[in-house]
Design an enzyme around this catalytic site. Structure first.
Site, PDB file in Angstrom:
ATOM      1  N   GLY B  52       0.873  -1.175   0.000  1.00 21.62           N
ATOM      2  CA  GLY B  52       0.000   0.000   0.000  1.00 21.62           C
ATOM      3  C   GLY B  52       0.904   1.216   0.000  1.00 21.62           C
ATOM      4  O   GLY B  52       1.999   1.158   0.545  1.00 21.62           O
ATOM      5  N   THR B  53       0.457   2.297  -0.613  1.00 23.56           N
ATOM      6  CA  THR B  53       1.424   3.357  -0.848  1.00 23.56           C
ATOM      7  C   THR B  53       1.195   4.691  -0.154  1.00 23.56           C
ATOM      8  O   THR B  53       1.772   4.897   0.900  1.00 23.56           O
ATOM      9  CB  THR B  53       1.629   3.548  -2.350  1.00 23.56           C
ATOM     10  OG1 THR B  53       0.360   3.407  -2.975  1.00 23.56           O
ATOM     11  CG2 THR B  53       2.559   2.516  -2.894  1.00 23.56           C
ATOM     12  N   THR B  54       0.349   5.581  -0.669  1.00 26.84           N
ATOM     13  CA  THR B  54       0.360   6.925  -0.084  1.00 26.84           C
ATOM     14  C   THR B  54      -0.858   7.197   0.806  1.00 26.84           C
ATOM     15  O   THR B  54      -1.996   6.951   0.401  1.00 26.84           O
ATOM     16  CB  THR B  54       0.432   8.004  -1.185  1.00 26.84           C
ATOM     17  OG1 THR B  54       1.558   7.727  -1.996  1.00 26.84           O
ATOM     18  CG2 THR B  54       0.577   9.380  -0.577  1.00 26.84           C
ATOM     19  N   GLY B 187       4.380   6.917   2.912  1.00 21.37           N
ATOM     20  CA  GLY B 187       4.307   6.035   1.745  1.00 21.37           C
ATOM     21  C   GLY B 187       5.218   6.510   0.628  1.00 21.37           C
ATOM     22  O   GLY B 187       5.851   7.570   0.728  1.00 21.37           O
ATOM     23  N   ALA B 227       3.533   3.997  -7.908  1.00 21.34           N
ATOM     24  CA  ALA B 227       2.870   3.063  -7.001  1.00 21.34           C
ATOM     25  C   ALA B 227       1.624   3.666  -6.349  1.00 21.34           C
ATOM     26  O   ALA B 227       0.909   2.989  -5.631  1.00 21.34           O
ATOM     27  CB  ALA B 227       3.845   2.604  -5.925  1.00 21.34           C
TER      28      ALA B 227
END
Lengths: 282, 283
Positions: B52-54, B187, B227
Protein backbone atom coordinates in the site's frame (compact mmCIF):
# COMPACT_ATOMS: atom_id res chain seq x y z
CA UNK A 1 -10.57 -46.88 62.78
CA UNK A 2 -13.56 -44.59 62.44
CA UNK A 3 -16.22 -45.09 59.79
CA UNK A 4 -15.90 -42.43 57.03
CA UNK A 5 -18.62 -39.82 57.33
CA UNK A 6 -21.10 -40.34 54.48
CA UNK A 7 -23.12 -37.61 52.75
CA UNK A 8 -25.35 -38.58 49.86
CA UNK A 9 -24.73 -36.89 46.51
CA UNK A 10 -28.30 -35.61 46.59
CA UNK A 11 -27.63 -33.87 49.87
CA UNK A 12 -24.38 -32.33 48.58
CA UNK A 13 -26.08 -30.95 45.48
CA UNK A 14 -29.03 -29.69 47.47
CA UNK A 15 -26.74 -27.91 49.91
CA UNK A 16 -24.80 -26.34 47.08
CA UNK A 17 -27.96 -25.17 45.33
CA UNK A 18 -29.34 -23.74 48.57
CA UNK A 19 -26.08 -21.97 49.20
CA UNK A 20 -26.01 -20.41 45.72
CA UNK A 21 -29.69 -19.40 45.84
CA UNK A 22 -29.25 -17.77 49.19
CA UNK A 23 -26.39 -15.68 47.87
CA UNK A 24 -28.29 -14.63 44.77
CA UNK A 25 -31.45 -13.83 46.70
CA UNK A 26 -29.62 -11.24 48.80
CA UNK A 27 -29.02 -9.05 45.76
CA UNK A 28 -31.14 -6.60 43.88
CA UNK A 29 -32.87 -7.78 40.76
CA UNK A 30 -32.39 -7.18 37.08
CA UNK A 31 -34.91 -7.33 34.24
CA UNK A 32 -34.32 -8.03 30.57
CA UNK A 33 -37.10 -7.49 28.08
CA UNK A 34 -37.70 -7.15 24.37
CA UNK A 35 -39.05 -3.84 23.08
CA UNK A 36 -39.95 -2.75 19.56
CA UNK A 37 -36.40 -1.88 18.46
CA UNK A 38 -34.29 -4.31 20.45
CA UNK A 39 -33.58 -5.63 23.92
CA UNK A 40 -33.66 -3.58 27.09
CA UNK A 41 -31.59 -4.45 30.16
CA UNK A 42 -32.42 -2.80 33.47
CA UNK A 43 -30.75 -3.50 36.80
CA UNK A 44 -31.24 -1.94 40.17
CA UNK A 45 -27.70 -0.88 40.89
CA UNK A 46 -26.66 1.82 43.32
CA UNK A 47 -23.07 1.93 42.18
CA UNK A 48 -22.26 4.21 39.26
CA UNK A 49 -18.97 2.41 38.58
CA UNK A 50 -19.48 -1.30 39.15
CA UNK A 51 -21.58 -2.59 36.33
CA UNK A 52 -24.09 -5.42 36.25
CA UNK A 53 -24.78 -4.86 32.57
CA UNK A 54 -22.19 -4.63 29.86
CA UNK A 55 -21.30 -5.10 26.24
CA UNK A 56 -19.77 -8.40 25.20
CA UNK A 57 -19.72 -7.99 21.43
CA UNK A 58 -21.36 -6.14 18.56
CA UNK A 59 -24.86 -7.50 19.07
CA UNK A 60 -24.43 -9.26 22.43
CA UNK A 61 -24.91 -7.96 25.95
CA UNK A 62 -24.41 -9.45 29.37
CA UNK A 63 -26.31 -8.86 32.58
CA UNK A 64 -25.77 -10.57 35.90
CA UNK A 65 -26.79 -10.55 39.52
CA UNK A 66 -25.16 -12.09 42.54
CA UNK A 67 -21.59 -11.92 43.71
CA UNK A 68 -19.69 -9.18 41.90
CA UNK A 69 -16.25 -10.76 41.66
CA UNK A 70 -17.72 -13.97 40.30
CA UNK A 71 -19.85 -12.49 37.57
CA UNK A 72 -17.10 -10.01 36.66
CA UNK A 73 -14.83 -12.99 36.14
CA UNK A 74 -17.42 -14.55 33.85
CA UNK A 75 -17.96 -11.29 31.99
CA UNK A 76 -14.25 -10.95 31.20
CA UNK A 77 -14.23 -14.57 30.09
CA UNK A 78 -17.08 -13.79 27.69
CA UNK A 79 -15.32 -10.76 26.23
CA UNK A 80 -12.18 -12.83 25.68
CA UNK A 81 -14.07 -15.67 23.99
CA UNK A 82 -15.98 -13.24 21.78
CA UNK A 83 -12.98 -11.16 20.77
CA UNK A 84 -10.89 -14.26 20.09
CA UNK A 85 -13.56 -15.80 17.90
CA UNK A 86 -14.25 -12.56 16.08
CA UNK A 87 -10.56 -11.95 15.48
CA UNK A 88 -9.72 -15.45 14.27
CA UNK A 89 -12.89 -16.10 12.27
CA UNK A 90 -15.23 -13.21 11.55
CA UNK A 91 -17.35 -10.82 13.58
CA UNK A 92 -20.49 -12.61 12.36
CA UNK A 93 -19.29 -15.88 13.88
CA UNK A 94 -19.66 -14.60 17.43
CA UNK A 95 -23.02 -15.78 18.75
CA UNK A 96 -24.88 -15.64 22.02
CA UNK A 97 -25.53 -19.36 21.73
CA UNK A 98 -21.80 -20.10 21.67
CA UNK A 99 -21.23 -17.87 24.68
CA UNK A 100 -24.15 -19.37 26.58
CA UNK A 101 -22.69 -22.82 26.01
CA UNK A 102 -19.29 -21.69 27.27
CA UNK A 103 -20.89 -20.20 30.39
CA UNK A 104 -22.98 -23.32 30.92
CA UNK A 105 -19.91 -25.54 30.75
CA UNK A 106 -17.97 -23.33 33.12
CA UNK A 107 -20.74 -22.91 35.67
CA UNK A 108 -21.68 -26.60 35.48
CA UNK A 109 -18.10 -27.70 36.02
CA UNK A 110 -17.69 -25.43 39.02
CA UNK A 111 -21.03 -26.48 40.50
CA UNK A 112 -20.25 -30.16 40.39
CA UNK A 113 -16.60 -29.89 41.32
CA UNK A 114 -15.83 -31.17 44.80
CA UNK A 115 -13.20 -28.58 45.55
CA UNK A 116 -15.02 -25.39 44.60
CA UNK A 117 -17.98 -23.58 46.06
CA UNK A 118 -20.72 -22.91 43.52
CA UNK A 119 -20.86 -19.47 41.94
CA UNK A 120 -23.57 -17.28 43.47
CA UNK A 121 -24.59 -15.78 40.17
CA UNK A 122 -27.36 -15.71 37.68
CA UNK A 123 -26.75 -14.22 34.30
CA UNK A 124 -28.19 -13.41 30.91
CA UNK A 125 -26.56 -13.42 27.49
CA UNK A 126 -28.75 -11.49 25.07
CA UNK A 127 -28.29 -11.13 21.35
CA UNK A 128 -30.27 -8.73 19.23
CA UNK A 129 -31.24 -9.97 15.77
CA UNK A 130 -32.50 -8.29 12.63
CA UNK A 131 -36.08 -8.73 13.80
CA UNK A 132 -37.66 -9.37 17.18
CA UNK A 133 -38.14 -13.00 16.20
CA UNK A 134 -34.37 -13.34 15.79
CA UNK A 135 -33.59 -11.98 19.26
CA UNK A 136 -32.05 -14.50 21.61
CA UNK A 137 -32.08 -14.30 25.39
CA UNK A 138 -30.26 -17.04 27.28
CA UNK A 139 -30.54 -17.23 31.02
CA UNK A 140 -27.92 -19.15 32.98
CA UNK A 141 -28.07 -20.14 36.60
CA UNK A 142 -25.40 -21.00 39.17
CA UNK A 143 -25.42 -24.70 38.23
CA UNK A 144 -24.92 -24.17 34.52
CA UNK A 145 -28.47 -24.82 33.40
CA UNK A 146 -29.54 -22.77 30.39
CA UNK A 147 -32.97 -21.50 29.46
CA UNK A 148 -33.98 -19.80 26.24
CA UNK A 149 -36.26 -16.89 27.13
CA UNK A 150 -38.66 -14.78 25.12
CA UNK A 151 -40.39 -11.51 25.90
CA UNK A 152 -39.11 -10.78 29.36
CA UNK A 153 -37.18 -12.35 32.20
CA UNK A 154 -36.17 -11.38 35.69
CA UNK A 155 -33.37 -12.56 37.93
CA UNK A 156 -31.98 -11.80 41.35
CA UNK A 157 -33.59 -11.53 44.76
CA UNK A 158 -37.35 -11.63 45.32
CA UNK A 159 -38.22 -12.25 41.72
CA UNK A 160 -41.79 -13.51 42.18
CA UNK A 161 -43.57 -10.16 42.61
CA UNK A 162 -41.52 -8.68 39.77
CA UNK A 163 -42.32 -11.60 37.51
CA UNK A 164 -45.99 -11.40 38.47
CA UNK A 165 -46.06 -7.70 37.60
CA UNK A 166 -44.38 -8.26 34.24
CA UNK A 167 -46.63 -11.22 33.49
CA UNK A 168 -49.63 -8.95 33.88
CA UNK A 169 -48.32 -5.81 32.23
CA UNK A 170 -45.85 -6.81 29.54
CA UNK A 171 -46.92 -6.47 25.93
CA UNK A 172 -44.97 -7.06 22.76
CA UNK A 173 -43.79 -4.08 20.73
CA UNK A 174 -43.40 -1.56 23.54
CA UNK A 175 -41.49 1.64 22.75
CA UNK A 176 -38.21 2.04 24.60
CA UNK A 177 -39.51 4.65 27.06
CA UNK A 178 -42.55 2.57 27.93
CA UNK A 179 -40.35 -0.50 28.31
CA UNK A 180 -38.05 1.34 30.72
CA UNK A 181 -40.98 2.58 32.80
CA UNK A 182 -42.46 -0.90 32.90
CA UNK A 183 -39.18 -2.50 33.94
CA UNK A 184 -38.52 0.07 36.65
CA UNK A 185 -42.02 -0.24 38.08
CA UNK A 186 -41.64 -4.00 38.05
CA UNK A 187 -38.35 -3.80 39.92
CA UNK A 188 -40.10 -1.61 42.50
CA UNK A 189 -42.41 -4.51 43.25
CA UNK A 190 -39.49 -6.52 44.58
CA UNK A 191 -38.60 -5.87 48.23
CA UNK A 192 -41.54 -3.49 48.73
CA UNK A 193 -41.63 -1.23 51.77
CA UNK A 194 -44.53 -0.93 54.16
CA UNK A 195 -46.23 1.49 51.77
CA UNK A 196 -46.17 -0.88 48.85
CA UNK A 197 -43.98 -0.84 45.76
CA UNK A 198 -40.90 1.34 45.89
CA UNK A 199 -40.21 4.14 43.49
CA UNK A 200 -36.72 3.63 42.08
CA UNK A 201 -34.87 6.75 41.04
CA UNK A 202 -32.64 7.21 38.00
CA UNK A 203 -29.48 7.19 40.11
CA UNK A 204 -30.33 3.74 41.47
CA UNK A 205 -30.56 2.19 38.05
CA UNK A 206 -28.28 0.84 35.41
CA UNK A 207 -29.96 0.72 32.01
CA UNK A 208 -28.67 -0.29 28.60
CA UNK A 209 -30.15 -1.33 25.27
CA UNK A 210 -29.20 -3.50 22.36
CA UNK A 211 -30.69 -1.31 19.66
CA UNK A 212 -30.95 -3.12 16.35
CA UNK A 213 -31.03 0.23 14.52
CA UNK A 214 -27.48 1.09 15.54
CA UNK A 215 -24.56 0.34 13.21
CA UNK A 216 -22.23 -2.58 14.13
CA UNK A 217 -22.05 -2.07 17.88
CA UNK A 218 -25.64 -2.24 19.09
CA UNK A 219 -24.99 -1.84 22.79
CA UNK A 220 -25.70 1.52 24.32
CA UNK A 221 -25.79 2.61 27.93
CA UNK A 222 -28.53 5.10 28.74
CA UNK A 223 -27.35 8.15 30.60
CA UNK A 224 -28.72 9.35 33.91
CA UNK A 225 -30.16 12.45 32.20
CA UNK A 226 -32.03 10.31 29.69
CA UNK A 227 -33.42 8.13 32.48
CA UNK A 228 -34.53 11.14 34.44
CA UNK A 229 -36.41 12.40 31.41
CA UNK A 230 -38.12 9.06 30.94
CA UNK A 231 -38.90 8.35 34.59
CA UNK A 232 -39.76 11.94 35.41
CA UNK A 233 -43.02 11.61 33.54
CA UNK A 234 -43.99 8.75 35.81
CA UNK A 235 -46.73 9.56 38.30
CA UNK A 236 -44.83 10.17 41.52
CA UNK A 237 -45.39 7.37 43.94
CA UNK A 238 -45.87 7.86 47.64
CA UNK A 239 -42.81 8.66 49.71
CA UNK A 240 -40.01 6.38 48.70
CA UNK A 241 -40.32 3.39 50.86
CA UNK A 242 -36.83 2.14 50.33
CA UNK A 243 -34.57 2.92 53.22
CA UNK A 244 -31.23 4.22 52.00
CA UNK A 245 -28.88 1.34 52.35
CA UNK A 246 -25.69 1.92 54.22
CA UNK A 247 -22.37 1.30 52.55
CA UNK A 248 -23.82 0.09 49.34
CA UNK A 249 -20.77 0.37 47.14
CA UNK A 250 -19.31 -2.86 48.41
CA UNK A 251 -18.02 -4.77 45.42
CA UNK A 252 -19.19 -7.93 47.07
CA UNK A 253 -22.35 -7.13 45.31
CA UNK A 254 -25.66 -6.09 46.16
CA UNK A 255 -25.65 -8.46 48.96
CA UNK A 256 -26.11 -7.66 52.57
CA UNK A 257 -27.57 -4.18 52.35
CA UNK A 258 -31.02 -5.52 52.90
CA UNK A 259 -31.97 -8.29 55.19
CA UNK A 260 -32.04 -11.46 53.25
CA UNK A 261 -35.48 -12.21 52.04
CA UNK A 262 -34.53 -15.78 52.31
CA UNK A 263 -33.87 -18.18 49.56
CA UNK A 264 -36.72 -19.47 47.54
CA UNK A 265 -37.53 -22.67 49.33
CA UNK A 266 -36.84 -25.73 47.30
CA UNK A 267 -39.98 -26.93 45.64
CA UNK A 268 -41.46 -30.01 47.19
CA UNK A 269 -40.06 -33.13 45.73
CA UNK A 270 -37.19 -31.29 44.13
CA UNK A 271 -34.00 -33.19 44.42
CA UNK A 272 -31.93 -30.13 43.74
CA UNK A 273 -30.23 -31.42 40.72
CA UNK A 274 -29.79 -27.82 40.01
CA UNK A 275 -32.71 -26.91 37.80
CA UNK A 276 -33.33 -24.30 40.41
CA UNK A 277 -35.89 -21.69 39.70
CA UNK A 278 -34.52 -21.13 36.24
CA UNK A 279 -37.31 -22.48 34.15
CA UNK A 280 -36.93 -25.55 32.04
CA UNK A 281 -33.40 -26.76 31.82
CA UNK A 282 -32.10 -27.57 28.42
CA UNK B 1 -2.55 -23.66 15.78
CA UNK B 2 -4.44 -23.24 19.02
CA UNK B 3 -8.03 -24.29 18.65
CA UNK B 4 -10.68 -21.67 19.11
CA UNK B 5 -13.10 -22.61 21.90
CA UNK B 6 -16.49 -23.59 20.61
CA UNK B 7 -18.27 -23.37 23.93
CA UNK B 8 -19.06 -27.05 24.03
CA UNK B 9 -16.11 -28.13 26.09
CA UNK B 10 -14.67 -26.76 29.32
CA UNK B 11 -12.59 -23.69 28.63
CA UNK B 12 -8.88 -23.44 29.24
CA UNK B 13 -8.03 -21.66 32.48
CA UNK B 14 -6.54 -18.74 30.53
CA UNK B 15 -10.03 -17.39 29.84
CA UNK B 16 -10.81 -16.93 33.51
CA UNK B 17 -7.32 -16.01 34.61
CA UNK B 18 -6.92 -12.64 36.22
CA UNK B 19 -4.92 -10.77 33.63
CA UNK B 20 -4.45 -7.50 31.85
CA UNK B 21 -7.04 -5.62 29.83
CA UNK B 22 -5.05 -6.13 26.67
CA UNK B 23 -6.31 -8.49 24.00
CA UNK B 24 -2.87 -8.95 22.45
CA UNK B 25 -1.42 -9.88 25.87
CA UNK B 26 -4.16 -12.49 26.15
CA UNK B 27 -3.36 -13.76 22.64
CA UNK B 28 0.34 -13.87 23.46
CA UNK B 29 -0.38 -16.13 26.43
CA UNK B 30 -3.09 -18.29 24.89
CA UNK B 31 -2.76 -18.30 21.11
CA UNK B 32 0.55 -16.69 20.13
CA UNK B 33 0.22 -18.11 16.62
CA UNK B 34 -2.54 -15.62 15.94
CA UNK B 35 -0.30 -12.59 16.46
CA UNK B 36 0.64 -10.86 13.20
CA UNK B 37 4.36 -10.86 13.91
CA UNK B 38 4.69 -14.54 14.81
CA UNK B 39 6.02 -15.67 11.48
CA UNK B 40 9.45 -17.08 10.91
CA UNK B 41 10.95 -16.37 7.51
CA UNK B 42 14.17 -18.12 6.49
CA UNK B 43 17.13 -15.83 6.83
CA UNK B 44 17.62 -13.65 3.80
CA UNK B 45 14.27 -14.57 2.29
CA UNK B 46 12.17 -11.90 0.66
CA UNK B 47 8.53 -12.14 -0.16
CA UNK B 48 6.82 -10.41 -3.03
CA UNK B 49 3.64 -9.11 -1.44
CA UNK B 50 1.31 -6.24 -2.31
CA UNK B 51 2.25 -2.84 -0.98
CA UNK B 52 0.00 0.00 0.00
CA UNK B 53 1.42 3.36 -0.85
CA UNK B 54 0.36 6.93 -0.08
CA UNK B 55 -1.65 8.17 2.87
CA UNK B 56 -2.15 11.77 3.92
CA UNK B 57 -3.66 13.56 6.89
CA UNK B 58 -4.20 17.14 7.96
CA UNK B 59 -5.85 18.92 10.85
CA UNK B 60 -8.43 21.69 10.92
CA UNK B 61 -9.92 23.54 13.87
CA UNK B 62 -12.24 20.92 15.35
CA UNK B 63 -10.67 17.76 14.05
CA UNK B 64 -8.51 15.93 11.58
CA UNK B 65 -8.96 14.40 8.11
CA UNK B 66 -7.20 11.29 6.86
CA UNK B 67 -7.13 10.02 3.28
CA UNK B 68 -5.54 7.26 1.28
CA UNK B 69 -5.25 6.38 -2.41
CA UNK B 70 -6.64 3.05 -3.61
CA UNK B 71 -3.71 1.34 -5.31
CA UNK B 72 -1.82 -1.73 -4.13
CA UNK B 73 1.21 -2.75 -6.14
CA UNK B 74 3.29 -5.88 -6.35
CA UNK B 75 6.49 -4.90 -8.12
CA UNK B 76 5.41 -3.29 -11.37
CA UNK B 77 1.97 -4.90 -11.24
CA UNK B 78 -1.12 -3.15 -9.92
CA UNK B 79 -2.31 -5.77 -7.43
CA UNK B 80 -5.58 -4.06 -6.59
CA UNK B 81 -7.30 -0.87 -7.77
CA UNK B 82 -9.71 -0.35 -4.91
CA UNK B 83 -7.81 -1.44 -1.81
CA UNK B 84 -8.59 0.39 1.41
CA UNK B 85 -5.74 1.71 3.50
CA UNK B 86 -7.62 3.90 5.97
CA UNK B 87 -9.66 2.27 8.74
CA UNK B 88 -11.50 3.42 11.80
CA UNK B 89 -9.53 2.21 14.84
CA UNK B 90 -12.42 3.06 17.14
CA UNK B 91 -15.13 5.70 17.30
CA UNK B 92 -12.73 8.64 17.54
CA UNK B 93 -9.60 7.53 15.74
CA UNK B 94 -8.39 6.12 12.44
CA UNK B 95 -5.34 4.19 11.40
CA UNK B 96 -3.93 3.89 7.91
CA UNK B 97 -1.19 1.72 6.51
CA UNK B 98 1.63 2.12 4.04
CA UNK B 99 3.93 -0.80 3.39
CA UNK B 100 3.24 -4.53 3.19
CA UNK B 101 -0.53 -4.77 2.82
CA UNK B 102 -1.07 -8.21 4.36
CA UNK B 103 0.82 -7.50 7.56
CA UNK B 104 -0.66 -4.03 7.77
CA UNK B 105 -4.25 -5.26 7.45
CA UNK B 106 -3.69 -7.89 10.11
CA UNK B 107 -2.06 -5.39 12.43
CA UNK B 108 -4.97 -3.03 11.89
CA UNK B 109 -7.47 -5.74 12.78
CA UNK B 110 -5.60 -6.63 15.94
CA UNK B 111 -5.31 -2.95 16.85
CA UNK B 112 -9.08 -2.49 16.41
CA UNK B 113 -9.84 -5.48 18.63
CA UNK B 114 -7.24 -4.31 21.13
CA UNK B 115 -8.93 -0.92 21.58
CA UNK B 116 -12.42 -2.38 21.73
CA UNK B 117 -11.36 -5.11 24.16
CA UNK B 118 -9.83 -2.58 26.52
CA UNK B 119 -12.97 -0.46 26.30
CA UNK B 120 -15.24 -3.38 27.16
CA UNK B 121 -13.10 -4.75 29.99
CA UNK B 122 -12.35 -1.41 31.62
CA UNK B 123 -15.60 0.37 30.85
CA UNK B 124 -13.67 3.36 29.52
CA UNK B 125 -11.60 4.14 26.43
CA UNK B 126 -7.84 4.53 26.33
CA UNK B 127 -6.46 8.05 26.05
CA UNK B 128 -5.40 9.04 22.54
CA UNK B 129 -1.76 8.87 23.64
CA UNK B 130 -2.42 5.42 25.07
CA UNK B 131 -3.79 4.24 21.74
CA UNK B 132 -0.87 5.77 19.84
CA UNK B 133 1.64 4.09 22.15
CA UNK B 134 -0.09 0.75 21.86
CA UNK B 135 0.25 0.93 18.07
CA UNK B 136 3.89 1.81 18.54
CA UNK B 137 4.47 -1.43 20.46
CA UNK B 138 2.79 -3.46 17.74
CA UNK B 139 5.10 -2.00 15.09
CA UNK B 140 8.13 -2.63 17.28
CA UNK B 141 7.17 -6.30 17.50
CA UNK B 142 7.13 -6.44 13.71
CA UNK B 143 10.74 -5.24 13.40
CA UNK B 144 12.06 -8.73 12.61
CA UNK B 145 9.77 -9.00 9.60
CA UNK B 146 10.39 -5.40 8.63
CA UNK B 147 14.10 -6.19 8.33
CA UNK B 148 13.20 -8.93 5.89
CA UNK B 149 11.21 -6.56 3.73
CA UNK B 150 7.76 -6.87 5.28
CA UNK B 151 7.61 -3.42 6.79
CA UNK B 152 4.46 -1.62 7.88
CA UNK B 153 4.45 2.10 8.49
CA UNK B 154 1.10 3.28 9.76
CA UNK B 155 -0.23 6.69 10.52
CA UNK B 156 -2.64 7.27 13.38
CA UNK B 157 -5.11 10.15 13.73
CA UNK B 158 -7.73 10.87 16.29
CA UNK B 159 -9.80 13.43 18.09
CA UNK B 160 -8.45 14.05 21.58
CA UNK B 161 -11.24 15.11 23.90
CA UNK B 162 -8.76 16.25 26.54
CA UNK B 163 -6.91 18.53 24.15
CA UNK B 164 -10.06 19.43 22.22
CA UNK B 165 -8.70 18.86 18.73
CA UNK B 166 -7.39 16.47 16.13
CA UNK B 167 -3.91 14.96 16.41
CA UNK B 168 -1.66 13.12 13.95
CA UNK B 169 0.95 10.49 14.85
CA UNK B 170 3.49 9.01 12.49
CA UNK B 171 5.80 6.04 13.08
CA UNK B 172 8.97 4.50 11.83
CA UNK B 173 9.60 0.76 11.41
CA UNK B 174 11.27 0.53 14.82
CA UNK B 175 8.08 1.71 16.51
CA UNK B 176 9.24 5.26 17.02
CA UNK B 177 6.25 7.51 17.50
CA UNK B 178 6.24 11.11 16.30
CA UNK B 179 3.47 13.62 16.69
CA UNK B 180 3.00 15.79 13.62
CA UNK B 181 1.59 19.30 13.49
CA UNK B 182 -0.88 20.38 10.82
CA UNK B 183 -0.27 17.69 8.19
CA UNK B 184 1.72 14.60 7.31
CA UNK B 185 2.06 11.97 4.63
CA UNK B 186 3.47 8.43 4.57
CA UNK B 187 4.31 6.04 1.75
CA UNK B 188 6.21 6.02 -1.51
CA UNK B 189 4.36 9.04 -2.90
CA UNK B 190 4.61 10.96 0.33
CA UNK B 191 7.44 13.24 -0.80
CA UNK B 192 5.23 14.67 -3.52
CA UNK B 193 2.13 14.72 -1.34
CA UNK B 194 3.97 16.53 1.43
CA UNK B 195 5.14 19.19 -1.01
CA UNK B 196 1.56 19.78 -2.09
CA UNK B 197 0.35 19.87 1.50
CA UNK B 198 3.03 22.38 2.42
CA UNK B 199 1.85 24.74 -0.29
CA UNK B 200 -1.90 24.29 0.08
CA UNK B 201 -2.70 23.57 3.72
CA UNK B 202 -3.48 26.44 6.06
CA UNK B 203 -4.27 25.98 9.76
CA UNK B 204 -7.61 27.82 9.72
CA UNK B 205 -9.24 25.79 6.93
CA UNK B 206 -12.65 24.18 7.14
CA UNK B 207 -13.01 20.40 7.03
CA UNK B 208 -14.26 20.63 3.42
CA UNK B 209 -11.25 22.69 2.35
CA UNK B 210 -8.91 20.22 4.03
CA UNK B 211 -10.54 17.32 2.20
CA UNK B 212 -9.92 19.11 -1.11
CA UNK B 213 -6.31 19.81 -0.13
CA UNK B 214 -5.76 16.13 0.67
CA UNK B 215 -7.25 15.09 -2.68
CA UNK B 216 -4.90 17.56 -4.41
CA UNK B 217 -1.97 16.10 -2.49
CA UNK B 218 -2.92 12.55 -3.48
CA UNK B 219 -3.24 13.69 -7.09
CA UNK B 220 0.32 15.04 -6.97
CA UNK B 221 1.56 11.84 -5.36
CA UNK B 222 -0.05 9.75 -8.10
CA UNK B 223 1.27 12.15 -10.73
CA UNK B 224 4.91 11.46 -9.85
CA UNK B 225 4.85 8.09 -8.07
CA UNK B 226 3.93 5.02 -10.10
CA UNK B 227 2.87 3.06 -7.00
CA UNK B 228 0.21 5.60 -6.02
CA UNK B 229 -3.13 5.46 -7.79
CA UNK B 230 -4.78 8.59 -9.10
CA UNK B 231 -8.53 9.23 -9.08
CA UNK B 232 -10.15 6.54 -11.25
CA UNK B 233 -12.87 8.48 -13.05
CA UNK B 234 -13.80 5.65 -15.38
CA UNK B 235 -14.54 3.25 -12.53
CA UNK B 236 -15.60 5.92 -9.99
CA UNK B 237 -13.04 4.77 -7.44
CA UNK B 238 -12.42 7.67 -5.06
CA UNK B 239 -9.85 8.06 -2.27
CA UNK B 240 -10.98 6.76 1.13
CA UNK B 241 -11.45 9.80 3.35
CA UNK B 242 -12.36 9.93 7.04
CA UNK B 243 -13.24 13.13 8.87
CA UNK B 244 -12.76 12.82 12.65
CA UNK B 245 -14.37 15.35 14.93
CA UNK B 246 -15.74 15.58 18.45
CA UNK B 247 -18.71 13.53 17.20
CA UNK B 248 -16.60 10.66 15.94
CA UNK B 249 -15.06 9.40 12.74
CA UNK B 250 -17.13 9.55 9.54
CA UNK B 251 -16.23 8.15 6.16
CA UNK B 252 -17.17 10.46 3.33
CA UNK B 253 -19.54 8.52 1.07
CA UNK B 254 -19.01 8.26 -2.68
CA UNK B 255 -21.66 10.85 -3.47
CA UNK B 256 -19.74 13.42 -1.41
CA UNK B 257 -16.32 12.39 -2.69
CA UNK B 258 -17.29 12.26 -6.37
CA UNK B 259 -17.89 16.03 -6.86
CA UNK B 260 -14.74 16.95 -4.87
CA UNK B 261 -12.52 14.65 -6.91
CA UNK B 262 -14.12 15.69 -10.22
CA UNK B 263 -13.54 19.36 -9.35
CA UNK B 264 -9.87 18.68 -8.61
CA UNK B 265 -9.42 16.77 -11.86
CA UNK B 266 -11.30 19.49 -13.75
CA UNK B 267 -8.86 22.07 -12.41
CA UNK B 268 -5.92 19.99 -13.55
CA UNK B 269 -7.22 20.01 -17.13
CA UNK B 270 -6.31 23.69 -17.39
CA UNK B 271 -3.54 23.75 -14.79
CA UNK B 272 -1.79 20.35 -14.87
CA UNK B 273 0.55 21.30 -12.04
CA UNK B 274 -2.29 22.13 -9.74
CA UNK B 275 -3.40 25.26 -7.91
CA UNK B 276 -0.86 27.90 -7.01
CA UNK B 277 -0.04 28.55 -3.41
CA UNK B 278 -1.47 31.90 -2.39
CA UNK B 279 1.28 34.53 -2.70
CA UNK B 280 2.55 36.06 0.53
CA UNK B 281 0.45 39.02 1.64
CA UNK B 282 2.02 42.40 0.94
CA UNK B 283 4.39 40.97 -1.64
Amino acid sequence: MTTPFYISPEQIMKDKADYARKGIARGRSAVVLQYDAGILLVAENWSPALHKISEIYDQIAFAAVGRYNEFENLRIMGVRIADLRGYSYDRRDVTARGLANAYAQTLGTIFSSAGEKPFEVELVVAEVGDTAADDQIYRLTYDGSVADEHGWMVMGGQTEPIAAYLEQNYAEGLGVDDAIRLAVRALGEGNPGTDGPRRIEANQLEVAVLDRGRPTRKFKRLTRARLETVLGTDAPAAAPAAPAPAGDAAPAGDGAERPATGPQPPKPGETSTGDGDGGPAL
Amino acid sequence: MTSIPDGNSPLPAAFRAVGSSSFSDFLASYAPDLLPHRRALPAGATVDAPHGTTIVAATFPGGVVMAGDRRATMGNIIAQRDIEKVFPADEYSCVSIAGTAGIGLEMTRLFQVELEHYEKIEGTTLSLDGKANRLSQMIRQNLGLAMQGLAVVPMFCGYDHEVGGGRIFSYDVTGGRYEETNYHSVGSGSLFARGALKKLHRPGMTAEQVVTVLVQALYDAADDDSATGGPDLTRSIWPVVYVITEDGARRLPDDEMGPIVRAVVEGRLTEPDGPNASPPTGA
